[in-house]
Design a protein around this motif. Structure first.
Motif, PDB file in Angstrom:
ATOM      1  N   PHE A 153      67.755  70.621  24.379  1.00 41.70           N
ATOM      2  CA  PHE A 153      67.474  69.399  23.851  1.00 41.70           C
ATOM      3  C   PHE A 153      68.486  69.158  22.479  1.00 41.70           C
ATOM      4  O   PHE A 153      69.051  68.281  22.222  1.00 41.70           O
ATOM      5  N   ALA A 154      68.327  70.272  21.673  1.00 42.44           N
ATOM      6  CA  ALA A 154      69.176  70.414  20.437  1.00 42.44           C
ATOM      7  C   ALA A 154      70.814  70.295  20.794  1.00 42.44           C
ATOM      8  O   ALA A 154      71.424  69.336  20.126  1.00 42.44           O
ATOM      9  N   PHE A 198      73.098  66.904  19.997  1.00 51.46           N
ATOM     10  CA  PHE A 198      73.530  67.133  18.724  1.00 51.46           C
ATOM     11  C   PHE A 198      72.659  66.923  17.482  1.00 51.46           C
ATOM     12  O   PHE A 198      73.185  66.455  16.469  1.00 51.46           O
ATOM     13  N   PHE A 199      71.618  67.616  17.754  1.00 50.56           N
ATOM     14  CA  PHE A 199      70.651  67.739  16.544  1.00 50.56           C
ATOM     15  C   PHE A 199      70.569  69.332  16.093  1.00 50.56           C
ATOM     16  O   PHE A 199      70.759  70.043  16.932  1.00 50.56           O
ATOM     17  N   ARG A 257      67.987  52.097  18.336  1.00 47.64           N
ATOM     18  CA  ARG A 257      66.460  52.188  18.719  1.00 47.64           C
ATOM     19  C   ARG A 257      66.211  52.353  20.180  1.00 47.64           C
ATOM     20  O   ARG A 257      65.155  53.111  20.493  1.00 47.64           O
ATOM     21  N   PHE A 258      66.760  52.086  21.274  1.00 50.74           N
ATOM     22  CA  PHE A 258      66.669  52.366  22.652  1.00 50.74           C
ATOM     23  C   PHE A 258      67.743  53.253  22.989  1.00 50.74           C
ATOM     24  O   PHE A 258      68.915  53.033  22.493  1.00 50.74           O
ATOM     25  N   GLY A 259      67.411  54.166  23.911  1.00 53.90           N
ATOM     26  CA  GLY A 259      68.468  55.151  24.435  1.00 53.90           C
ATOM     27  C   GLY A 259      67.997  55.470  25.618  1.00 53.90           C
ATOM     28  O   GLY A 259      66.476  55.478  26.096  1.00 53.90           O
ATOM     29  N   SER A 260      68.906  55.641  26.579  1.00 54.01           N
ATOM     30  CA  SER A 260      68.460  56.105  27.900  1.00 54.01           C
ATOM     31  C   SER A 260      69.588  56.646  28.568  1.00 54.01           C
ATOM     32  O   SER A 260      70.803  56.584  28.189  1.00 54.01           O
ATOM     33  N   ILE A 261      69.281  57.541  29.936  1.00 54.56           N
ATOM     34  CA  ILE A 261      70.393  58.385  30.474  1.00 54.56           C
ATOM     35  C   ILE A 261      69.835  58.479  31.980  1.00 54.56           C
ATOM     36  O   ILE A 261      68.671  58.779  31.978  1.00 54.56           O
ATOM     37  N   ILE A 262      70.620  58.736  32.636  1.00 47.56           N
ATOM     38  CA  ILE A 262      70.526  59.261  34.133  1.00 47.56           C
ATOM     39  C   ILE A 262      71.285  60.526  34.209  1.00 47.56           C
ATOM     40  O   ILE A 262      72.586  60.337  34.040  1.00 47.56           O
ATOM     41  N   LEU A 263      70.652  61.737  34.247  1.00 49.47           N
ATOM     42  CA  LEU A 263      71.237  62.976  34.059  1.00 49.47           C
ATOM     43  C   LEU A 263      71.241  63.872  35.135  1.00 49.47           C
ATOM     44  O   LEU A 263      70.171  64.043  35.733  1.00 49.47           O
ATOM     45  N   PHE A 279      66.419  64.172  27.416  1.00 45.37           N
ATOM     46  CA  PHE A 279      65.638  63.525  26.423  1.00 45.37           C
ATOM     47  C   PHE A 279      66.491  63.651  25.083  1.00 45.37           C
ATOM     48  O   PHE A 279      66.574  62.764  24.519  1.00 45.37           O
ATOM     49  N   GLY A 280      67.118  64.824  24.925  1.00 46.91           N
ATOM     50  CA  GLY A 280      67.987  64.836  23.987  1.00 46.91           C
ATOM     51  C   GLY A 280      69.149  63.881  23.910  1.00 46.91           C
ATOM     52  O   GLY A 280      69.511  63.099  22.775  1.00 46.91           O
ATOM     53  N   LYS A 281      69.830  63.504  25.018  1.00 43.13           N
ATOM     54  CA  LYS A 281      70.673  62.738  25.165  1.00 43.13           C
ATOM     55  C   LYS A 281      70.193  60.986  24.659  1.00 43.13           C
ATOM     56  O   LYS A 281      70.980  60.605  24.032  1.00 43.13           O
TER      57      LYS A 281
END
Length: 197
Positions: A46-47, A51-52, A93-99, A173-175
């Motif tokens: 996740f981190a 990039f957290f 505000r919004f973020g999404s990805i298909i990974l 979730f991280g992305k």
């Protein structure tokens, strides 16, 4: 734009003692010790992929099971995310990805709306992966979403390997979260027709 988007949360109960620091504008550095090896691996993914910078130290009642350790870490992570993101001025505000991860394909979508809601669609076929109960995946993400005040959707579009499905969820979730907390120069206030989030 808000600077120093870093939060440290300490939470101690009769079941867990947790210290967590997150930097939303980091590079993926991490020091994670929860006592649950597979969970450490998931938080690391996740981190790194979000990039957290993340530091997590947990002492939990693992002599009982992993439930309190993982759920309470979710509460603390969600609380830290809410504090670190601050007033939400200028963020997407919004973020999404298909990974993809091998045979697995995960959809993750995030809205930092301030209104918690969690939807997860999965079909795990084993009770445990490593030393982590698979049912704790739902409990963790539920705790994060409600403590952070975020709308979070996770969906397994395809997959058969439980390790891959869970790991891809944490990475996705991280992305998605990285995108949601990132700044957009076109957003001069908060991205809402209401004027507040």
């Amino acid at each position: 734009m808000q600077e120093n988007r870093i939060a440290t949360i300490n939470r101690k109960t009769n079941e867990t003692d947790i210290s967590l620091t997150i930097n939303l504008d980091g590079t993926g550095k991490r020091q994670i010790h929860t006592g649950v090896g597979f969970f450490d691996h998931m938080l690391s993914g996740f981190a790194r992929h979000g990039f957290f910078d993340l530091e997590v130290s947990v002492r939990g009642d693992l002599e009982v099971d992993c439930h309190h350790t993982i759920e309470d870490t979710g509460i603390v992570l969600g609380t830290a995310l809410k504090e670190a993101v601050g007033n939400k001025r200028g963020i997407r505000r919004f973020g999404s990805i298909i990974l993809p991860m091998d045979e697995t394909l995960i959809l993750s979508a995030v809205d930092l709306s301030g209104r918690p809601y969690f939807v997860m669609d999965e079909a795990f076929t084993t009770d445990r992966v490593g030393d982590m109960d698979t049912e704790m995946v739902r409990e963790f993400f539920y705790a994060v979403s409600y403590a952070a005040g975020m709308n979070l959707h996770l969906k397994v579009l395809s997959g058969s390997n439980n390790h891959h499905m869970i790991e891809a969820m944490f990475k996705a979730f991280g992305k998605a979260l990285d995108e949601a907390v990132s700044f957009d120069p076109r957003v001069t206030d908060v991205l809402s027709t209401k004027g507040s989030l």
